[in-house]
Structure formats: C-alpha cells, structure tokens
Motif scaffolding. Sequence first.
Motif, PDB file in Angstrom:
ATOM      1  N   GLN A 365     -20.409 -24.167 -14.816  1.00 54.61           N
ATOM      2  CA  GLN A 365     -19.513 -24.944 -15.673  1.00 54.61           C
ATOM      3  C   GLN A 365     -18.911 -26.114 -14.902  1.00 54.61           C
ATOM      4  O   GLN A 365     -18.849 -27.242 -15.403  1.00 54.61           O
ATOM      5  CB  GLN A 365     -18.393 -24.061 -16.221  1.00 54.61           C
ATOM      6  N   ALA A 366     -18.486 -25.871 -13.671  1.00 56.82           N
ATOM      7  CA  ALA A 366     -17.897 -26.938 -12.860  1.00 56.82           C
ATOM      8  C   ALA A 366     -18.908 -28.036 -12.566  1.00 56.82           C
ATOM      9  O   ALA A 366     -18.562 -29.231 -12.548  1.00 56.82           O
ATOM     10  CB  ALA A 366     -17.333 -26.361 -11.565  1.00 56.82           C
ATOM     11  N   LEU A 367     -20.170 -27.667 -12.335  1.00 55.08           N
ATOM     12  CA  LEU A 367     -21.207 -28.676 -12.125  1.00 55.08           C
ATOM     13  C   LEU A 367     -21.361 -29.539 -13.377  1.00 55.08           C
ATOM     14  O   LEU A 367     -21.423 -30.772 -13.288  1.00 55.08           O
ATOM     15  CB  LEU A 367     -22.532 -28.001 -11.777  1.00 55.08           C
ATOM     16  N   ALA A 368     -21.401 -28.907 -14.534  1.00 53.50           N
ATOM     17  CA  ALA A 368     -21.517 -29.668 -15.779  1.00 53.50           C
ATOM     18  C   ALA A 368     -20.317 -30.594 -15.967  1.00 53.50           C
ATOM     19  O   ALA A 368     -20.466 -31.752 -16.401  1.00 53.50           O
ATOM     20  CB  ALA A 368     -21.651 -28.718 -16.963  1.00 53.50           C
ATOM     21  N   GLN A 369     -19.129 -30.111 -15.644  1.00 50.63           N
ATOM     22  CA  GLN A 369     -17.931 -30.947 -15.757  1.00 50.63           C
ATOM     23  C   GLN A 369     -17.998 -32.133 -14.788  1.00 50.63           C
ATOM     24  O   GLN A 369     -17.564 -33.244 -15.118  1.00 50.63           O
ATOM     25  CB  GLN A 369     -16.680 -30.119 -15.496  1.00 50.63           C
ATOM     26  N   ARG A 370     -18.534 -31.911 -13.603  1.00 46.53           N
ATOM     27  CA  ARG A 370     -18.663 -33.007 -12.644  1.00 46.53           C
ATOM     28  C   ARG A 370     -19.627 -34.068 -13.171  1.00 46.53           C
ATOM     29  O   ARG A 370     -19.334 -35.276 -13.110  1.00 46.53           O
ATOM     30  CB  ARG A 370     -19.147 -32.470 -11.295  1.00 46.53           C
ATOM     31  N   SER A 373     -17.963 -35.985 -15.950  1.00 50.94           N
ATOM     32  CA  SER A 373     -16.961 -36.919 -15.462  1.00 50.94           C
ATOM     33  C   SER A 373     -17.601 -38.196 -14.928  1.00 50.94           C
ATOM     34  O   SER A 373     -17.103 -39.301 -15.162  1.00 50.94           O
ATOM     35  CB  SER A 373     -16.119 -36.252 -14.369  1.00 50.94           C
ATOM     36  N   ILE A 374     -18.716 -38.055 -14.246  1.00 51.05           N
ATOM     37  CA  ILE A 374     -19.397 -39.229 -13.684  1.00 51.05           C
ATOM     38  C   ILE A 374     -19.843 -40.178 -14.797  1.00 51.05           C
ATOM     39  O   ILE A 374     -19.573 -41.382 -14.759  1.00 51.05           O
ATOM     40  CB  ILE A 374     -20.594 -38.795 -12.825  1.00 51.05           C
ATOM     41  N   LEU A 391     -11.652 -37.250 -20.573  1.00 51.78           N
ATOM     42  CA  LEU A 391     -11.815 -35.821 -20.286  1.00 51.78           C
ATOM     43  C   LEU A 391     -10.552 -35.273 -19.631  1.00 51.78           C
ATOM     44  O   LEU A 391      -9.889 -35.977 -18.865  1.00 51.78           O
ATOM     45  CB  LEU A 391     -13.012 -35.612 -19.360  1.00 51.78           C
ATOM     46  N   PRO A 392     -10.225 -33.997 -19.881  1.00 44.01           N
ATOM     47  CA  PRO A 392      -9.009 -33.417 -19.306  1.00 44.01           C
ATOM     48  C   PRO A 392      -9.188 -32.900 -17.891  1.00 44.01           C
ATOM     49  O   PRO A 392      -8.438 -32.043 -17.451  1.00 44.01           O
ATOM     50  CB  PRO A 392      -8.678 -32.285 -20.286  1.00 44.01           C
ATOM     51  N   TRP A 393     -10.170 -33.397 -17.175  1.00 44.83           N
ATOM     52  CA  TRP A 393     -10.362 -33.069 -15.768  1.00 44.83           C
ATOM     53  C   TRP A 393     -10.962 -34.294 -15.076  1.00 44.83           C
ATOM     54  O   TRP A 393     -11.532 -35.186 -15.717  1.00 44.83           O
ATOM     55  CB  TRP A 393     -11.301 -31.863 -15.598  1.00 44.83           C
ATOM     56  N   SER A 394     -10.838 -34.351 -13.772  1.00 43.38           N
ATOM     57  CA  SER A 394     -11.407 -35.449 -12.992  1.00 43.38           C
ATOM     58  C   SER A 394     -12.630 -34.960 -12.225  1.00 43.38           C
ATOM     59  O   SER A 394     -12.855 -33.759 -12.078  1.00 43.38           O
ATOM     60  CB  SER A 394     -10.373 -35.980 -11.998  1.00 43.38           C
ATOM     61  N   GLU A 395     -13.394 -35.906 -11.714  1.00 40.13           N
ATOM     62  CA  GLU A 395     -14.532 -35.528 -10.887  1.00 40.13           C
ATOM     63  C   GLU A 395     -14.059 -34.792  -9.632  1.00 40.13           C
ATOM     64  O   GLU A 395     -14.678 -33.810  -9.215  1.00 40.13           O
ATOM     65  CB  GLU A 395     -15.348 -36.756 -10.483  1.00 40.13           C
TER      66      GLU A 395
END
Length: 417
Positions: A365-370, A373-374, A391-395
Amino acid sequence: MVLAATSALLAFGLAGCASSVSDTGFPPQQPGGFSSDVTARLKAAVTDAIAQSGGSAGIVGVWAPWAGSWTAAIGTTTRGGSTPVTSSMTFRVGQLTTSMTCTVLLELVDDGTVQLDDSVSKWLPGLVGVDGVTLRELCQNTSGIGDYAAQLRGEFLANPTRYWPPLELASDGIATARVGTPGEKYSPSQTNAVLVGMALQNASNRNWQQLYDSHVFSRLGMSASTLPENSVLTVPGAHPAGYAAALDAAGAPVCDQVHEVPALSPSMGWTSAGVVSNVPDLKVFAQALAGGSLLSSRSADAQRKTVAAGASWLGYGLGVQSVGPLRGGAAAIPGYLTAMYADPSSGLTIVAAVNNSTPGAGFAQALAQRLASIVSKVPAVQKGAKPITSLPWSEDQAVAAMKAAAPCPTPPAKTAG
C-alpha cells in the motif's frame, strides 16, 4: 523455522454468460509516457521496494489519464538470477481476490440470486457461529468473526501443499474470539470472504472457477487471471519466484533465512486470497472496481459506501478499500505483495507487485501511495484534462512507511578492497 507471510470445490453446471464491459467510464488515457525526471522517480520507488522487501523483482503500472502512463518490469525472476521479469508475468494476488468475490456477490444481488442483507444462515444452514451475520457484513469486514489466516499461519507454512477445505477454514475462524457484534466495527478477516464463497456456491450451484470467469474475468477480458484448481500448486504461466523470510519461535522474521515459496495450495486462500493474475488484468479490474462498471448503480453505491478503517482518509466498502480518493486494496500472500488502486474521477490507476511477502500488505500500500504522490504533481498535458485532487499524504511519508514496514531489506553489495 517457518516462512513469514500473511496469509474450489467442484460443482456441476455451466457458468452463465454475462455481457462484457468495454467502458469503465474513466477519462480517456493521454498517450505517451512521463518526462524523464518523473520516470526516474517512479523507477527509483520500485527499485527501493525490491531492495527493501528483499525480493528480486517489481512489476508495476501507473496510468495518469491527464499526463501519460508508465509500465515497468524491473529485476530478475529469481534472487541472484539473470532472467529478467516481464510486465505480463503472473503472480498470486492474495486478498485482492476478496474484491473479486464481493463483486460477484453484488452481481448475484443484481440478478436476484441473493439479497445483500440475506443472513449467512440462509445459505449455510446448520453452520454454527454465524447467527445474526449478513452477506453485507461479511464483505464489509464488520461481521465480528475472527481471522482464520492468523490462527492457521504456522500450519499453512508448515504444510504449504495441503488441501484445506473451506469449511475447515471457516470453522477455525468462527472458533476464534469474536472481535465485535455483527455490524459493530471494521476488523479484517479472511474468514469473511471464505463464508461468502461457501454461501454463493450454494446459492448459485456453481463453483468459483465458473463464478469468477462468468462475472469478472470474461466480462473484463482478464485472460491471464484464474483461480487455480487445488491440484495446481505452482503459479500458472511465466512468473517470478516468490520469497519470504523464516520466522523464529516468537514469530519475528529471520532475515538471513529468506526462502523461495515454490508450491502453495490455492485452497489456503480460496475466495479470500486464491486468485492468480498479472498487472494488465489488475489494471482493468481496478478500474471496474473503482468505477462500479460491473454493477448496477444501486450495487455500485453499496460497494463504495465505507466504514472507518483507520485514519480519517481510510475506509472500507464491500470488498474495497478507500485510501484518500483511491479505491482498491493491498495484499500479502506467501511469496508476493500486491496493490491495485484507481480513482474514478481523475482516472489515476496504479498496480504494483513485488516478489517477497515478508514486509506485509502495508508495504505494498505504501509503495502505491508513493507512486500516486509522484504522478499527482504532474501537470495536465492537454487543456481541460483533470489531474487527481490533492492527496492526504506526501511522498516523504510514503517513503518512511515503506522503510518502517521492511524488516529484511536486501543487504548492500560488498565492495572490493
């Protein structure tokens, strides 16, 4: 020591034919790729994931309709090997199977075979421990029933090729301590999807190879996807080897003992985690899942209605996770980590797989979020195209989450001297 990882019955009758789906309603994809800078950042994210997970390969696709797309197969099929992976290679998708199972449930609701609020007991009469639980609560992970996968983890890994009857899996989950009353709160449990599988097999008089094919795979043209028969212990088709670290007596990974997982019974996951697929097929399914194109508008609305599942921007619908604007899920099964997410508004779609399950589903999941974000910062190529909302998170946060979830990264190469 055992390997670290999270974790069809035959029936007669031909599967019914359903109409194919050619339009998910997503924005048209801008042709071409991203700039060299963006591509380099995406590649770095996948290369980091391979090294941090302790695997040898990453297979990824990123589609941003307003800007371009990027698919990549990075690494080799085995640790220390020389055969490169390809973007069409298959892998076990783990709990992404549950999204397919709950989609089939909603299609059977649409055709009148079952009702979403049918009691489990209606379709599994005599099964002890499911009183008051509905099919909706199973797919929402709000049944309160415990997780068989957590209970049987050691036995699974000690007996990877054993056949596990669905009733045995369900009974072990039901026998664990309840996490709440039906409908009370979200608590992930693979037992839920197995119970859905048993109930719908009875309701439809079809096995799950037939149900997946007629309701999902054939409708979407997912030619590489299958629920293997229980006798098929290896991943069908060309695939990277899957790996996992050993566990010590306390359940902690032993990082100097990473083993290949060459054979695994599909019965361990069945309708919760048994499907095999690839990146192109999961892209199509992720978009259909996020956009609801396989379902009536009523069932699509029911599937996307979420309950709280952690942070304020995390939720869970009927077999689908919401992560900010993205819908999909992440999964871990011995040998592989996978993630698929799509945003029906902007069309952003991300599918990723790495071949070491040690870090768990949160790493995928974190990889997908990264990756999300990019590409979220990439401007639209054409006027009027709609980029993804903020998005509610940053890279940086996604990078930190990947690092924190990875207990056994590949050791750096030794330098001569």
